[in-house]
Design an enzyme around this catalytic site. Structure first.
Site, PDB file in Angstrom:
ATOM      1  N   LYS A 141       1.090  -1.253   0.252  1.00 14.75           N
ATOM      2  CA  LYS A 141      -0.004  -0.145  -0.230  1.00 14.75           C
ATOM      3  C   LYS A 141       0.722   1.577  -0.572  1.00 14.75           C
ATOM      4  O   LYS A 141       1.020   2.343  -0.782  1.00 14.75           O
ATOM      5  CB  LYS A 141      -0.871   0.004   1.088  1.00 14.75           C
ATOM      6  CG  LYS A 141      -2.337  -0.973   1.043  1.00 14.75           C
ATOM      7  CD  LYS A 141      -2.781  -0.807   2.225  1.00 14.75           C
ATOM      8  CE  LYS A 141      -3.785  -2.231   3.188  1.00 14.75           C
ATOM      9  NZ  LYS A 141      -5.157  -3.046   2.156  1.00 14.75           N
ATOM     10  N   GLU A 225      -2.778   7.266   8.455  1.00 15.20           N
ATOM     11  CA  GLU A 225      -4.110   7.484   7.180  1.00 15.20           C
ATOM     12  C   GLU A 225      -4.680   8.414   8.381  1.00 15.20           C
ATOM     13  O   GLU A 225      -5.193   8.099   9.427  1.00 15.20           O
ATOM     14  CB  GLU A 225      -4.749   7.064   6.557  1.00 15.20           C
ATOM     15  CG  GLU A 225      -4.323   6.346   4.877  1.00 15.20           C
ATOM     16  CD  GLU A 225      -4.486   5.560   4.736  1.00 15.20           C
ATOM     17  OE1 GLU A 225      -5.970   5.372   4.527  1.00 15.20           O
ATOM     18  OE2 GLU A 225      -4.399   4.656   3.595  1.00 15.20           O
ATOM     19  N   HIS A 260     -14.955  -3.927   7.851  1.00 17.94           N
ATOM     20  CA  HIS A 260     -13.606  -3.285   7.195  1.00 17.94           C
ATOM     21  C   HIS A 260     -13.967  -4.767   5.828  1.00 17.94           C
ATOM     22  O   HIS A 260     -13.352  -3.877   4.793  1.00 17.94           O
ATOM     23  CB  HIS A 260     -12.106  -2.764   6.969  1.00 17.94           C
ATOM     24  CG  HIS A 260     -12.021  -1.737   8.640  1.00 17.94           C
ATOM     25  ND1 HIS A 260     -12.395  -0.615   8.484  1.00 17.94           N
ATOM     26  CD2 HIS A 260     -11.344  -2.298   9.513  1.00 17.94           C
ATOM     27  CE1 HIS A 260     -12.506  -0.183   9.780  1.00 17.94           C
ATOM     28  NE2 HIS A 260     -12.249  -0.837  10.509  1.00 17.94           N
ATOM     29  N   ARG A 317      -6.481  -7.634  -9.722  1.00 13.44           N
ATOM     30  CA  ARG A 317      -7.068  -8.696 -10.473  1.00 13.44           C
ATOM     31  C   ARG A 317      -9.083  -8.281 -10.204  1.00 13.44           C
ATOM     32  O   ARG A 317      -9.298  -7.139  -9.934  1.00 13.44           O
ATOM     33  CB  ARG A 317      -7.080  -9.935  -9.595  1.00 13.44           C
ATOM     34  CG  ARG A 317      -7.474  -9.060  -7.183  1.00 13.44           C
ATOM     35  CD  ARG A 317      -7.773  -9.802  -6.559  1.00 13.44           C
ATOM     36  NE  ARG A 317      -7.847  -9.140  -5.471  1.00 13.44           N
ATOM     37  CZ  ARG A 317      -9.231  -8.532  -4.531  1.00 13.44           C
ATOM     38  NH1 ARG A 317     -10.526  -8.538  -6.267  1.00 13.44           N
ATOM     39  NH2 ARG A 317      -9.217  -8.295  -4.018  1.00 13.44           N
TER      40      ARG A 317
END
Ligand code: ADP
Length: 693
Positions: A141, A225, A260, A317
């Protein structure tokens, strides 16, 4: 031909290839390195395109649907994923052994594994997906963020650099401003993430996020974040070909999440404007371009209340939720994948893509929503899916009788619906969920139904905290309505019992079967039975009296003094019941003594304790020694004319796997038996004539 393939895989990026329609002949045999619904779904499209398919399977999947559907299947090892579905060598060997010229990785497992992608190329097998480099660059990430930052794609404010010292991470968290989200750089599936609400919680959250990340991914690198408190998860489906062209197939809103993880997805996103969609689509294509992307990909964004959106990650994907995009664009994304992998240009250009109507996907999981969505496993003892139409699609990899094993994701199916508007699609979703019936383990169908019917959700007014915020309304138990559910259960049991007996009668070759006798019934003559039920840890006793009105059997069903008059018919699992003049259509499944009643959106499990079939024996006997239920005569215990005493056993019959003895009601003698051993008796029929002393 193989050389062409190799060239394409190794260095085709952004090179104009002119394979045109010949390319479909390039892929003759496709191995699907996956299982479950996605393997089945890929097989479907491949078959339609005339491509032969090879499935791979583990020990636990020997009899799975994807194995049956494929043209060939190769056993690749033990049930744990590391020993089968994640074993690159075994999968490559399976492809070589079967002469497969391409591999589709599905989602999960090896789909985002750059080493696997390279291994395919090394073995001259076409990998249906992007290049290994593109996969690697999005695998982390933090690395992905750096690339996106450079490409000018908006990012959530935060920190994604190498220095991982707690002091640095804390400093950046302080600067970003709380709440912040600590996220595992290698993360996926919502793991290794912690919200830090204030500076005091920082150390503890960092430790636990790192521990979870290390345990899940073997890598505890963290990024920081800004935690957006009311964002929506809106992702863009993109597609790029080897010729360097790319399109976006609009958006999916996946904000309804638990832990999540997505539960319901839809397209288009509620409230989406044309401008915002184009801006997000453009940003997503920028992201794809930055890594020379090929094939299907998804760029995930967080969409804030004020309309600003931030890049979260790119999935290289096909996504689980791709069907909603297929429904609103009327395209087959697997077909696109296979064509693009073969070097064909994208089937449609951006201006040819049309967004039509609204689609939802609900993920049906074996899990317990009331117990923090704990995954469940077990045998699917009953599975009824809604009728498939142009509005309703079900993607599944299981059948009734299959096992949801502990080794794999407990998703049972994806229910996808489409209609012209969001409101209409929601109605479809709600009614299709009512018809989605699974027994054998806990599932989230009632929870999904509550979601689909929640007014705030219907209003499109939700964000990623929707489930947490609406706990009370969404988590409800199957509430038992004793005045309706109990009589329905009792009616089912009695009809089921009769049906079993009539089936035995039908299969019997006895020429003198009394099955067709109707003279056994006497008007106003009653028969009684009792059922002891266990529902949600409570016991109930149902008393059922039956009588015949004209040709119709009517049942008087009493529970704790509440009486219902009922009749109905059983057609497989479907029970058409008339309760006090109200017609119901419900389903009941089960075997032995455990059953499930599916009524409206509810699923009520019940058990039948040993039925006391002879409860009202005396009453029955007093009415002329009638059979208390449908059954078979096991033995006659006395001869005609023989004198007997009260309670002496006269005849034994069998019903519902239990023997039942018919006894003398008083001193007297049997004049005549109307049945012999092995004869079938219709409940209510006179068994013998008896003369009192
Ligand atoms: P994973 O790869 O583990 O699925 P993601 O980065 O895709 O993790 O995030 C999963 C979900 O967590 C998102 O869909 C969103 O609901 C929530 N989330 C992620 N980042 C943020 C953030 N910065 N602020 C608020 N919620 C977030």
């Amino acid at each position: 031909m193989l050389k062409v393939l190799l060239d394409m895989v190794k260095n085709a990026k952004h090179r104009k290839l002119d394979l045109n329609n010949n390319s479909t002949t390039v892929m003759k045999k496709l191995l699907i390195a996956n299982r479950g619904e996605i393997a089945c779904r890929i097989i479907d499209t491949a078959r339609e395109m005339g491509i032969r398919t090879v499935a791979v399977y583990s020990e636990a999947d020997r009899t799975s649907l994807h194995v049956d559907l494929a043209d060939e299947a190769v056993f690749i090892g033990a049930s744990p994923v590391r020993e089968s579905y994640l074993d690159i060598e075994k999968i490559i060997n399976a492809a070589k052994e079967t002469g497969a010229d391409a591999i589709h990785p599905g989602y999960g497992f090896l789909s985002e594994n750059a080493e696997f992608c390279r291994s395919c190329a090394d073995n001259q097998i076409l990998f249906v997906g992007p290049s290994a480099d593109a996969i690697s660059s999005m695998g982390s990430k933090s690395a992905a963020k750096k690339i996106m930052e450079k490409a000018g794609v908006p990012l959530v404010p935060g920190y994604h650099n190498e220095d991982q010292s707690p002091a640095t991470l804390r400093k950046h968290s302080d600067e970003t401003g709380y709440p912040v989200l600590l996220k595992a750089s290698a993360g996926g599936g919502g793991k290794g993430m912690r919200i830090v609400w204030n500076a005091d919680e920082f150390d503890e959250s960092l430790d636990s996020a790192k521990r979870e990340a290390m345990a899940s991914f073997g890598d505890d690198k963290m990024l920081v974040e800004k935690y957006l408190t009311q964002p929506r998860h809106v992702e863009i489906q993109i597609f790029c070909d080897k010729q360097g062209d790319g399109v976006y197939l609009f958006e999916r809103d996946c904000s309804v999440q638990r832990r999540h993880q997505k539960v319901i997805e839809e397209s288009p996103a509620p409230g989406m404007t044309h401008e915002l969609r184009s801006a997000m689509g453009k940003a997503a294509l920028q992201a794809a371009e930055a890594i020379n992307y090929e094939g299907a990909g998804t760029v995930e964004f967080l969409l804030d209340k004020d309309g600003s959106f931030y890049f979260m990650e790119m999935n290289t994907r096909l996504q689980v939720e791709h069907p909603v995009t297929e429904m609103v664009t009327n395209q087959d994304l697997v077909e696109w994948q296979l064509k693009v992998a073969c070097g064909e240009p994208l089937p449609l250009a951006q201006n040819q893509l049309k967004l039509s109507g609204h689609a939802f996907e609900a993920r049906i999981y074996a899990e317990d929503p009331e117990n923090d969505f704990l995954p469940a496993s077990g045998i699917i003892s009953y599975l009824k899916t809604p009728a498939i139409s142009r509005h309703v699609r079900v993607d599944t990899g299981v059948r009734q009788g299959d096992e949801v094993s502990v080794y794999y994701d407990p998703m049972i199916a994806k229910l996808i619906v489409w209609d012209e508007s969001r409101e209409k699609a929601l109605m479809r979703l709600s009614s299709a969920l009512r018809e989605f019936q699974v027994a054998g383990m806990k599932t989230n169908t009632i929870f999904l139904y509550s979601l689909a019917n929640n007014q705030t959700f219907r209003d499109g007014d939700f964000d990623t905290s929707f489930i947490a915020k609406h706990q009370k309304e969404l988590f409800r138990k199957a509430e038992l309505d004793t005045s309706i559910h109990l009589p329905l259960i009792a009616l089912y049991l009695i009809l089921h019992q009769e049906k079993s007996a009539s089936q035995s009668a039908a299969s019997s070759l006895e020429p003198n079967s009394p099955w067709n006798y109707s003279n056994a019934w006497r008007l106003n003559e009653t028969l009684a039975q009792e059922f002891k039920l266990e529902i949600q840890q409570k016991e109930y006793t149902a008393e059922v009296e039956q009588r015949k009105r004209r040709e119709q059997l009517i049942y008087k069903i009493s529970f704790n003094g509440v009486v219902a008059e009922a009749f109905g018919e059983l057609d497989g699992e479907l029970l058409r019941a008339n309760l006090n003049g109200h017609q119901h259509r419900v389903y009941v499944s089960g075997d032995e003594n455990s059953y499930s009643l599916f009524v409206d959106d509810l699923h009520v499990d019940f058990k039948v304790s040993q039925p006391d079939l002879g409860l009202d024996e005396e009453a029955a006997l007093g009415h002329g020694l009638a059979a208390p239920m449908n059954g078979t005569v096991v033995a006659l215990l006395v001869g005609p004319g023989e004198k007997v005493k009260k309670d002496d056993a006269l005849l034994v019959m069998e019903a519902m796997k239990m023997e039942h003895t018919i006894r003398a009601p008083c001193d007297g003698k049997v004049l005549e038996f109307f049945y012999q051993a092995k004869d079938l008796i219709d409940g209510g029929s006179e068994i013998l004539s008896f003369e009192e002393n």
